[in-house]
Design a protein around this motif. Structure first.
Motif, PDB file in Angstrom:
ATOM      1  N   LYS A 644       0.825  -1.204   0.000  1.00  0.00           N
ATOM      2  CA  LYS A 644       0.000   0.000   0.000  1.00  0.00           C
ATOM      3  C   LYS A 644       0.862   1.257   0.000  1.00  0.00           C
ATOM      4  N   LEU A 645       1.948   1.203   0.747  1.00  0.00           N
ATOM      5  CA  LEU A 645       2.863   2.346   0.790  1.00  0.00           C
ATOM      6  C   LEU A 645       3.405   2.648  -0.599  1.00  0.00           C
ATOM      7  N   ASN A 646       3.680   1.610  -1.355  1.00  0.00           N
ATOM      8  CA  ASN A 646       4.216   1.803  -2.702  1.00  0.00           C
ATOM      9  C   ASN A 646       3.241   2.582  -3.577  1.00  0.00           C
ATOM     10  N   SER A 647       1.938   2.294  -3.418  1.00  0.00           N
ATOM     11  CA  SER A 647       0.945   3.014  -4.227  1.00  0.00           C
ATOM     12  C   SER A 647       0.678   4.417  -3.693  1.00  0.00           C
ATOM     13  N   LEU A 648       0.756   4.580  -2.365  1.00  0.00           N
ATOM     14  CA  LEU A 648       0.500   5.896  -1.768  1.00  0.00           C
ATOM     15  C   LEU A 648       1.589   6.905  -2.106  1.00  0.00           C
ATOM     16  N   ARG A 649       2.752   6.434  -2.498  1.00  0.00           N
ATOM     17  CA  ARG A 649       3.821   7.357  -2.867  1.00  0.00           C
ATOM     18  C   ARG A 649       3.356   8.344  -3.922  1.00  0.00           C
ATOM     19  N   VAL A 650       2.502   7.838  -4.778  1.00  0.00           N
ATOM     20  CA  VAL A 650       2.021   8.667  -5.888  1.00  0.00           C
ATOM     21  C   VAL A 650       0.675   9.292  -5.564  1.00  0.00           C
ATOM     22  N   SER A 651      -0.229   8.490  -5.004  1.00  0.00           N
ATOM     23  CA  SER A 651      -1.597   8.969  -4.776  1.00  0.00           C
ATOM     24  C   SER A 651      -1.732   9.895  -3.575  1.00  0.00           C
ATOM     25  N   GLU A 654       1.741  12.770   1.253  1.00  0.00           N
ATOM     26  CA  GLU A 654       1.814  13.164   2.666  1.00  0.00           C
ATOM     27  C   GLU A 654       1.565  11.969   3.589  1.00  0.00           C
ATOM     28  N   LEU A 655       0.519  11.168   3.252  1.00  0.00           N
ATOM     29  CA  LEU A 655       0.224   9.987   4.056  1.00  0.00           C
ATOM     30  C   LEU A 655       1.360   8.967   3.947  1.00  0.00           C
ATOM     31  N   ALA A 656       1.922   8.809   2.751  1.00  0.00           N
ATOM     32  CA  ALA A 656       3.033   7.879   2.551  1.00  0.00           C
ATOM     33  C   ALA A 656       4.229   8.278   3.417  1.00  0.00           C
ATOM     34  N   GLN A 657       4.457   9.576   3.507  1.00  0.00           N
ATOM     35  CA  GLN A 657       5.572  10.054   4.327  1.00  0.00           C
ATOM     36  C   GLN A 657       5.355   9.734   5.807  1.00  0.00           C
ATOM     37  N   LEU A 658       4.127   9.948   6.302  1.00  0.00           N
ATOM     38  CA  LEU A 658       3.806   9.639   7.695  1.00  0.00           C
ATOM     39  C   LEU A 658       3.930   8.142   7.973  1.00  0.00           C
ATOM     40  N   ILE A 659       3.473   7.317   7.031  1.00  0.00           N
ATOM     41  CA  ILE A 659       3.571   5.857   7.200  1.00  0.00           C
ATOM     42  C   ILE A 659       5.029   5.421   7.219  1.00  0.00           C
TER      43      ILE A 659
END
Length: 695
Positions: A644-651, A654-659
């Motif tokens: 999920k983190l891999n996909s959040l990098r783009v979508s 900000e959330l990816a950074q917090l995770i």
């Protein structure tokens, strides 16, 4: 005084000054030389005779009074004795009792080795009598031993640097009973008799030799440079010393004060000590008795006496040896838990050192290593040479040898208890295992480390029964036998408890392979095993280090398993994570050794790193801390969070950074490398806030 005597004094003083130590049957040459002065000679010098409150008024002079001068500078020597040689004034009682004991031993030997007609009063009671006289400020110490002739008085009490005890030993050293008799001669110090001047301003000695028609003699001095000898009537066989106490030392004319000193130093002297008619040394020296003859109650009473405690001994080691040293010892392992003072390394060991039943030191430094400071007991060795005051051990090499012998015997004894009394040993280990681990960390002898290591016990991955109940803890020897010689490593994992150990990300792959792993629940356990390094040719390896080493070998694997991110996706995700965690991790890489965990932190030496975090990290800025630790983040490419983190990098950058930050923080906590877990809360709250924005 003769020039020879004057020269001997000079030699003795030089030896004293330089601390030169020669050996004579376990005693230093200096001590043997000086003990003549008044001591050992006085030891033989302390025969007995009837007491009178005022010795001067007791008997008329039979002959002329002979006045003699001490050797040159005797007054200075007396000052040295009184002011410098003894740190505790009370030891003069020990010295004079030791002298009296020697006089009795000499009489016993002489009575057995001479004809009936050559010795008088063979059937008399052999004892030491002590009388206190408060009104007269006197202390009187009398024995019924060998006594002295006029010539011996002059030689032993009037001449510095002669030893009656030494001469006695030399005389009989070729005779049949020499070894047995010499072992009972305490006297080794010529200044023993002179210790009386610590507390007395005038000393009188009444003596009568145990030979037919020997006259009674009175020897007296105020220590100012001369002494007098005269014949007197009604003197009993033996020697009596009358101390006229100084005003500031009047406490030694008190019965209770003398009784306490006897109890402290001379409680185990073989002959009866009668204080004002009552026996004061009632406790037997158990360490010299046949182990089979000692009852459990006797051991308990003796343990309470020497340890000054109210618990009971858990284990008792009664040890006798003739080689490589003469040793008689009783050592107790307490039943009660260690107190705060015992836990501190500043505390002294609880073992007293005796020589021929006379106390030398109640708490003897270096007799046992610090890690055995919980052991209580007594060690009696005839081979120990002592310095003038008997308070400092002179031959450190011999003490080290004695310590090595006793320490080895204690370790072997505990190993025996672990096999013969496993339940009792398990209880002991729960209370005192920390001391054993301290021994491994502090010992410089690898062979000794391994012997101590045989006493260690750990929970393990196979320490539960089929019904889920806990089984006994495992030793390193048991581990080695179970895995066999083929396995070259002993694996261990540090965790606060079993639940966290079994759920640790570092344990997952070994659990899958059904490897045997020791669980270390105490913070210092992994440091102990790291310090130990090896056990029976097997390497002691932390599972965290094993994981890091294994990841080096699998880093280039292309097959990451079914359900994993593609290699192309990882080629973009890993640089992203390294950029986000720049300054915190030195490297991000994938691992196939995780199943239920998204990631894990590895460092080169996890035990050392955790110790650094606990003890010194607060002194180092955060960026420097990570530079020292060199942590690597290993991610599980099959885990849903990583995907999920891999996909959040783009979508949702900000959330990816917090995770990402939270994953790293969680991994640091799991590794035990977080300085303060409360620091997680801020980022965690921000992450929750962001995640819940849609609801």
């Amino acid at each position: 005084m003769s020039m020879r005597a004057f020269g001997v004094l000079g030699q003795a003083r030089n030896v004293c000054r330089l601390g030169v130590t020669l050996r004579y049957r376990g005693a230093s040459a200096l001590s043997l030389a000086l003990r003549n002065q008044h001591g050992p000679a006085a030891i033989s010098v302390f025969p007995a005779r009837r007491f009178a409150t005022d010795p001067k008024a007791q008997t008329p002079v039979e002959g002329t009074v002979d006045k003699h001068e001490f050797q040159a500078e005797t007054r200075q020597l007396l000052d040295i004795v009184a002011r410098s040689l003894y740190s505790d004034h009370e030891v003069f009682v020990r010295e004079l009792i030791s002298n009296a004991s020697d006089a009795l031993e000499k009489f016993r030997y002489t009575a057995l080795s001479t004809a009936e007609s050559e010795l008088s009063g063979k059937d008399r009671a052999l004892e030491i009598r002590i009388t206190t006289d408060k009104p007269q400020m006197q202390l009187i110490i009398q024995d019924t031993g060998i006594g002295m002739t006029r010539e011996e008085l002059i030689s032993n009490l009037g001449t510095i640097a002669r030893s009656g005890s030494k001469q006695f030993l030399e005389k009989m050293k070729h005779e049949q009973q020499a070894a047995e008799a010499s072992s009972n001669i305490i006297g080794q110090f010529g200044v023993g008799f002179y210790s009386a001047f610590i507390v007395a301003n005038r000393v009188e000695v009444y003596t009568r030799a145990a030979t037919p028609n020997a006259p009674g003699l009175r020897w007296s001095t105020d220590g100012s440079g001369s002494y007098e000898i005269e014949e007197v009537k009604d003197v009993d066989f033996g020697t009596k010393i009358v101390l006229h106490l100084k005003t500031d030392c009047r406490e030694y004319s008190d019965e209770d004060r003398i009784k306490s000193v006897i109890k402290k130093y001379s409680n185990f002297v073989g002959s009866p000590i009668l204080l004002n008619g009552k026996q004061a040394n009632e406790i037997k020296p158990l360490w010299l008795l046949d182990p089979q003859s000692i009852t459990k109650d006797q051991h308990q009473d003796f343990y309470r006496f020497i340890s000054n405690s109210f618990d009971l001994p858990r284990f008792t080691l009664h040890y006798n040896a003739d080689v490589p040293l003469s040793i008689h010892a009783i050592l107790y392992f307490p039943e009660g838990k260690p107190g705060l003072f015992e836990m501190s390394r500043d505390g002294n060991t609880g073992v007293a050192l005796y020589t021929r039943k006379v106390l030398i030191q109640s708490k003897t430094e270096h007799l046992l290593p610090k890690w055995l400071r919980f052991v209580k007991g007594v060690v009696d060795s005839e081979d120990i040479p002592l310095n003038l005051s008997r308070e400092l051990l002179q031959n450190s090499a011999l003490i080290r040898k004695l310590s090595s012998v006793i320490t080895t015997r204690v370790i072997r004894f505990l190993q025996e208890r672990a096999k013969k009394q496993p339940e009792e040993y398990e209880a002991f280990y729960r209370d005192y295992g920390l001391f054993l681990k301290e021994g491994i960390v502090t010992s410089n002898d690898n062979a000794e480390k391994e012997e101590i290591a045989k006493l260690l016990r750990f929970d393990s991955s196979k320490s539960t029964e089929a019904d889920g109940t806990s089984a006994h803890r495992m030793s390193l020897e048991e581990y080695s036998k179970i895995v066999g010689p083929e396995q070259k490593n002993i694996y261990y994992l540090a965790a606060p408890n079993r639940v966290l150990a079994e759920s640790s990300p570092y344990y997952e792959s070994l659990k899958k392979r059904n490897e045997l792993v020791l669980f270390c629940y105490e913070a210092y356990d992994e440091l102990v095993l790291m310090q130990l390094g090896k056990f029976k040719n097997k390497n002691l390896v932390s599972v965290e280090k094993e994981m890091r080493e294994d990841s080096k070998d699998t880093a280039s694997l292309s097959d990451l398993g079914e359900g994993s991110l593609a290699r192309s996706e990882l080629d973009t995700l890993i640089p992203y994570l390294q950029d986000e965690l720049k300054g915190q991790v030195v490297k991000v890489k994938t691992t196939t050794r995780l199943d239920s965990h998204p990631c894990v932190i590895t460092v080169e030496e996890m035990a050392a790193a955790r110790h650094f975090i606990r003890t010194q990290s607060h002194q180092v800025p955060e960026e420097n801390r990570f530079a020292l630790l060199q942590p690597e983040l290993e991610i599980n490419p099959k885990h849903p969070i990583i995907k999920k983190l891999n996909s959040l990098r783009v979508s949702d950058p900000e959330l990816a950074q917090l995770i990402t930050k939270q994953l790293f923080a969680n991994a640091m906590v799991g590794a035990g490398l977080a300085e303060d877990p409360r620091m997680l809360l801020t980022n965690m709250n921000n992450l929750l806030t962001k995640a819940l924005e849609k609801y």
